[in-house]
Design an enzyme around this catalytic site. Structure first.
Site, mmCIF file in Angstrom:
data_model
loop_
_atom_site.group_PDB
_atom_site.id
_atom_site.type_symbol
_atom_site.label_atom_id
_atom_site.label_comp_id
_atom_site.label_asym_id
_atom_site.label_seq_id
_atom_site.Cartn_x
_atom_site.Cartn_y
_atom_site.Cartn_z
ATOM 1 N N TYR A 56 -136.801 39.552 33.246
ATOM 2 C CA TYR A 56 -136.983 40.808 32.498
ATOM 3 C C TYR A 56 -138.476 41.101 32.238
ATOM 4 O O TYR A 56 -138.826 42.164 31.750
ATOM 5 C CB TYR A 56 -136.255 40.771 31.137
ATOM 6 C CG TYR A 56 -134.752 40.588 31.206
ATOM 7 C CD1 TYR A 56 -134.056 40.686 32.417
ATOM 8 C CD2 TYR A 56 -134.011 40.317 30.067
ATOM 9 C CE1 TYR A 56 -132.682 40.509 32.474
ATOM 10 C CE2 TYR A 56 -132.637 40.148 30.118
ATOM 11 C CZ TYR A 56 -131.975 40.235 31.324
ATOM 12 O OH TYR A 56 -130.617 40.057 31.368
ATOM 13 N N HIS A 114 -129.024 32.578 35.863
ATOM 14 C CA HIS A 114 -128.831 34.033 35.762
ATOM 15 C C HIS A 114 -127.660 34.534 36.618
ATOM 16 O O HIS A 114 -126.870 35.360 36.175
ATOM 17 C CB HIS A 114 -130.137 34.737 36.159
ATOM 18 C CG HIS A 114 -130.333 36.069 35.521
ATOM 19 N ND1 HIS A 114 -131.541 36.523 35.081
ATOM 20 C CD2 HIS A 114 -129.447 37.060 35.253
ATOM 21 C CE1 HIS A 114 -131.401 37.733 34.561
ATOM 22 N NE2 HIS A 114 -130.136 38.085 34.662
HETATM 23 N N1 LIG Z 1 -126.885 38.245 32.838
HETATM 24 C C1 LIG Z 1 -127.040 39.381 33.472
HETATM 25 O O1 LIG Z 1 -126.975 39.454 34.704
HETATM 26 C C2 LIG Z 1 -127.302 40.613 32.683
HETATM 27 C C3 LIG Z 1 -127.266 41.876 33.310
HETATM 28 C C4 LIG Z 1 -127.514 43.002 32.519
HETATM 29 C C5 LIG Z 1 -127.765 42.880 31.164
HETATM 30 N N2 LIG Z 1 -127.812 41.616 30.590
HETATM 31 C C6 LIG Z 1 -128.104 41.447 29.143
HETATM 32 O O2 LIG Z 1 -127.174 42.214 28.380
HETATM 33 C C7 LIG Z 1 -127.897 43.122 27.560
HETATM 34 C C8 LIG Z 1 -127.111 44.393 27.352
HETATM 35 O O3 LIG Z 1 -126.775 45.004 28.589
HETATM 36 P P1 LIG Z 1 -127.459 46.348 29.112
HETATM 37 O O4 LIG Z 1 -128.761 46.509 28.437
HETATM 38 O O5 LIG Z 1 -127.466 46.343 30.588
HETATM 39 O O6 LIG Z 1 -126.431 47.483 28.683
HETATM 40 P P2 LIG Z 1 -125.778 47.988 27.305
HETATM 41 O O7 LIG Z 1 -126.240 47.202 26.155
HETATM 42 O O8 LIG Z 1 -124.297 48.110 27.575
HETATM 43 O O9 LIG Z 1 -126.304 49.489 27.217
HETATM 44 C C9 LIG Z 1 -127.647 49.785 26.996
HETATM 45 C C10 LIG Z 1 -127.799 51.317 27.161
HETATM 46 O O10 LIG Z 1 -127.053 51.973 26.133
HETATM 47 C C11 LIG Z 1 -127.926 52.785 25.340
HETATM 48 N N3 LIG Z 1 -127.533 52.603 23.938
HETATM 49 C C12 LIG Z 1 -127.671 51.479 23.186
HETATM 50 N N4 LIG Z 1 -127.167 51.646 21.952
HETATM 51 C C13 LIG Z 1 -126.700 52.918 21.904
HETATM 52 C C14 LIG Z 1 -126.084 53.685 20.886
HETATM 53 N N5 LIG Z 1 -125.841 53.169 19.677
HETATM 54 N N6 LIG Z 1 -125.731 54.963 21.189
HETATM 55 C C15 LIG Z 1 -125.960 55.483 22.409
HETATM 56 N N7 LIG Z 1 -126.548 54.800 23.420
HETATM 57 C C16 LIG Z 1 -126.923 53.525 23.169
HETATM 58 C C17 LIG Z 1 -129.327 52.263 25.618
HETATM 59 O O11 LIG Z 1 -130.272 53.306 25.555
HETATM 60 P P3 LIG Z 1 -131.614 53.209 24.665
HETATM 61 O O12 LIG Z 1 -132.269 51.893 24.957
HETATM 62 O O13 LIG Z 1 -132.396 54.382 25.141
HETATM 63 O O14 LIG Z 1 -131.159 53.325 23.235
HETATM 64 C C18 LIG Z 1 -129.214 51.770 27.061
HETATM 65 O O15 LIG Z 1 -129.371 52.838 27.962
HETATM 66 C C19 LIG Z 1 -129.204 43.321 28.331
HETATM 67 O O16 LIG Z 1 -130.211 43.919 27.556
HETATM 68 C C20 LIG Z 1 -129.495 41.913 28.766
HETATM 69 O O17 LIG Z 1 -130.015 41.153 27.686
HETATM 70 C C21 LIG Z 1 -127.577 40.500 31.329
#
Ligand SMILES: NC(=O)c1ccc[n+]([C@@H]2O[C@H](COP(=O)([O-])OP(=O)(O)OC[C@H]3O[C@@H](n4cnc5c(N)ncnc54)[C@H](OP(=O)(O)O)[C@@H]3O)[C@@H](O)[C@H]2O)c1
Length: 279
Positions: A56, A114
Site C-alpha cells: 500500500y 497478502h
Molecule cells: N488483503 C487484500 O487483498 C485486500 C484487498 C483490498 C482491501 N484490503 C483491506 O481492506 C480494507 C477495506 O477495503 P477497501 O478499502 O478495498 O474497500 P471498502 O472499505 O469496502 O470501501 C472503501 C470505499 O468506500 C467508501 N466509503 C467508506 N466509508 C463510507 C461511508 N460511510 N459512506 C460512503 N462511502 C464510504 C470509501 O471512500 P472514501 O475513502 O472517499 O470515503 C472508499 O471508496 C482496505 O483499506 C485494506 O486495508 C485488503
C-alpha cells in the site's frame, strides 16, 4: 457528531491466545502523503486496529500516526502483509524488515501473506518463514489473506500451524459461506476486506431500509451484519465523518430477520480478482 466508543472496542479471540478488535481501519489507497494525518484521525476517533501492507506504500505514515498519537503501543493492533513478489524465505525476511523500518516498530501484531499466488508455489515456504518470525518474538500473530481452502489445507497439513485469520473479500454481495465454514472448523477468524463492497452498499434499498430502522446508514447496517456474524471488518475511508460513522456500529443490534434479509443478498459479486488468478 457520532457517538463512538473510545479505546474500548469489542475484540475477538484468536487461536494463538491473542485478540483483535472486531472493527479496524483499512488503509488501501490512503495516499502516502496523507496517511499520517488520516490514520491519526482514525486513532483519535477511536480505532485501535490498523490494516496496512507493504504494497500500500503508506506504512511510514501509519507508523508516524502511531508515534504521534497519545496511545501506548500496546493499545494499537497493527497488521501488515508480504506482497506476492516477496514470497520465499529470503525475500519474505527482507520484506518484513522493510515493513518494520517503514512502520518504525520493533514488534508487529499481525503479519499476513497478502495472496497465495499459487502459480509461484512459494506460499508454503513463506508460511514456514512466518513461523520462524513468530518464534523470534518480533511478530505476535501470523495469518493469511485471500487463501482458498486448498491453500489453507496445504500449509496446515505441512506445518501444523493454523493461521489466526484469513482476510478475504467479503460483503453482502460475496458472503464466502464455504470458506467461512472451513474457517469455523479450523478455528480461523474470518476478516472482511472490501467490507462495504468498495462503497456499493450505500444505495442498496434493503440495506438502507434496515439501517433506517435503527437510525443508521446502509454502510453501518452492513458493518453491523459482519460483526454479528463474528467477522472482523476493516472499512477504509479518507473522510473524517465517514471514518467516525463506520465505527459507530456498536450501539444497535440487527434482528434475526434483518440478518436473514442481508444474508439473502449474496450474489457472487466479487469486486477484486479471484485468488487463483493473482500471481
Ligand atoms: N488483503 C487484500 O487483498 C485486500 C484487498 C483490498 C482491501 N484490503 C483491506 O481492506 C480494507 C477495506 O477495503 P477497501 O478499502 O478495498 O474497500 P471498502 O472499505 O469496502 O470501501 C472503501 C470505499 O468506500 C467508501 N466509503 C467508506 N466509508 C463510507 C461511508 N460511510 N459512506 C460512503 N462511502 C464510504 C470509501 O471512500 P472514501 O475513502 O472517499 O470515503 C472508499 O471508496 C482496505 O483499506 C485494506 O486495508 C485488503
Amino acid at each position: 457528531m457520532t457517538d463512538v466508543p473510545t479505546g474500548d472496542l469489542p475484540r475477538i479471540d484468536l487461536n494463538d491466545g491473542t485478540s483483535i478488535p472486531r472493527l479496524g481501519f483499512g488503509v488501501f489507497k490512503v495516499p502516502a502523503d496523507e496517511a499520517a494525518r488520516i490514520v491519526g484521525e482514525a486513532l483519535r476517533i477511536g480505532y485501535r486496529s490498523i490494516d496496512t501492507a507493504w504494497g500500500y506504500f503508506n506504512e511510514e505514515g501509519v507508523g508516524q500516526a502511531i508515534r504521534e498519537s497519545d496511545l501506548d503501543r500496546d493499545e494499537i493492533h497493527v497488521t501488515t502483509k508480504v506482497w506476492n513478489s516477496y514470497q520465499g524465505r529470503k525475500k519474505t525476511l527482507e520484506s518484513f524488515e522493510t515493513s518494520m523500518t517503514n512502520l518504525g516498530l520493533d514488534r508487529l501484531d499481525l503479519l499476513l501473506i497478502h495472496w497465495p499466488a499459487p502459480g509461484n508455489d512459494l506460499y508454503l515456504e513463506t508460511w514456514e518463514t512466518f513461523i520462524e518470525l513468530r518464534e523470534s518474538g518480533r511478530v505476535t500473530s501470523i495469518g493469511v489473506s485471500n487463501f482458498e481452502p486448498e491453500h489453507l489445507g496445504h500449509i496446515i497439513e505441512a506445518t501444523g500451524v493454523i493461521p489466526v485469520l484469513n482476510q478475504i473479500e467479503l460483503h453482502p454481495y460475496l458472503q464466502q459461506r464455504q470458506l467461512r465454514t472451513f474457517h469455523d472448523l479450523h478455528g480461523i477468524v474470518t476478516e472482511a476486506w472490501g467490507p462495504i463492497a468498495r462503497g456499493k452498499v450505500v444505495d442498496d434499498p434493503v440495506l438502507r431500509g434496515i439501517g433506517a430502522a435503527h437510525g443508521k446508514s446502509a454502510v453501518q447496517a452492513t458493518l453491523r451484519w459482519e460483526i454479528q456474524h463474528g467477522i472482523v471488518t476493516i472499512p477504509k475511508s479518507d473522510h473524517a465523518d465517514r471514518i467516525a460513522a463506520n465505527l459507530d456500529v456498536f450501539d444497535f443490534e440487527l434482528s434475526a430477520d434483518e440478518m436473514a434479509a442481508i444474508d439473502a443478498l449474496d450474489s457472487d459479486g466479487r469486486t477484486g480478482p479471484h485468488p487463483a488468478d493473482m500471481n
